[in-house]
Design a protein around this motif. Sequence first.
Motif, short mmCIF file in Angstrom:
data_model
loop_
_atom_site.label_atom_id
_atom_site.label_comp_id
_atom_site.label_asym_id
_atom_site.label_seq_id
_atom_site.Cartn_x
_atom_site.Cartn_y
_atom_site.Cartn_z
N VAL A 78 -0.49 2.91 4.00
CA VAL A 78 0.10 2.82 5.34
C VAL A 78 0.00 4.16 6.05
O VAL A 78 -0.37 4.24 7.24
N CYS A 81 -3.64 4.73 7.12
CA CYS A 81 -3.99 3.90 8.29
C CYS A 81 -3.38 4.48 9.56
O CYS A 81 -4.02 4.51 10.62
N GLU A 82 -2.14 4.93 9.47
CA GLU A 82 -1.48 5.52 10.64
C GLU A 82 -2.17 6.82 11.04
O GLU A 82 -2.35 7.09 12.24
N ALA A 85 -5.42 5.92 12.76
CA ALA A 85 -5.23 5.26 14.05
C ALA A 85 -4.88 6.25 15.16
O ALA A 85 -5.13 5.97 16.34
N LYS A 121 -2.82 -5.39 5.93
CA LYS A 121 -3.44 -5.91 7.16
C LYS A 121 -2.39 -6.50 8.11
O LYS A 121 -2.58 -6.52 9.33
N ARG A 123 0.21 -5.20 8.94
CA ARG A 123 0.79 -4.11 9.73
C ARG A 123 -0.27 -3.24 10.39
O ARG A 123 0.02 -2.61 11.41
N HIS A 124 -1.46 -3.19 9.81
CA HIS A 124 -2.48 -2.26 10.30
C HIS A 124 -3.83 -2.96 10.37
O HIS A 124 -4.46 -3.25 9.35
N GLN A 125 -4.30 -3.20 11.58
CA GLN A 125 -5.56 -3.91 11.77
C GLN A 125 -6.77 -3.06 11.43
O GLN A 125 -7.89 -3.57 11.36
N ASN A 126 -6.58 -1.75 11.23
CA ASN A 126 -7.72 -0.89 10.89
C ASN A 126 -7.97 -0.83 9.39
O ASN A 126 -8.79 -0.04 8.91
#
Length: 241
Positions: A78, A81-82, A85, A121, A123-126
């Motif tokens: 997480v 990913c953040e 992003a 996924k 929470r995070h589309q990337n």
Amino acid sequence: MVETAGLTLTYGAQPRMLTTGSNINDLDPAKRQAALDSLKAGIDEAYELGAKGFAFLSGKYEDNTLEESYAALKDSTVQLCEHAAKQGDMPVLLEVFDYDFDKKSLIGPAPLARRFAEDIKSRHQNFGLMVDLSHILQIREPLRENILPIAPYIRHAHIANVVMQSGAEAVGDMHPRFGFPNSEIGVQGVMDFLRILFDIGYLNAENPPIVSFEVKPWGDEDPELVIANAKRVLNEAWARL
């Protein structure tokens, strides 16, 4: 060089972990933070290079603390990913490895890979997954049983060979050339892999995805001949589809 050659560049952060023994799901908070900091630095470097994808792997685990390791991996991912992003839309990909053969990574068998992809996924589309043909054999799952459950999350595919025979030369996650003694994957195996990638819609003409080879010389083999070998295997497999 990449721009001049007209190539698509992706960033493999696996060496940041494998060469240092770092573990992104380490249950020691300080060690996990060190691994996380290294991968975040890799994300920064990937953006600087104009990479179109960033890949990493999960770390070792113990059966009796699997869920704790899973939670640690989830938290780390997480954060990755953040971090990614904040700088753009570069996908962050977890490569699925073996769980008890060579690298002994948490992710892992297809059911756990699917569970993890669903968790992140949502929470995070990337986020996405990277699959490796040689790792599927190391997991000892049939191709379709491995790929179909995680098909919606695949964003990069590796074609590679493996030697599974104990005590044989190049045994383990060594990615020898196709046709290497006692190895498992040849033209038929590559063809089967490509066919499944077509069946799930990963390989398509409208939005061509990334498919790459992972292969290296063994001993004093000529690198150019090893690359030529991989190209010939691909051409023959493609012609048979």
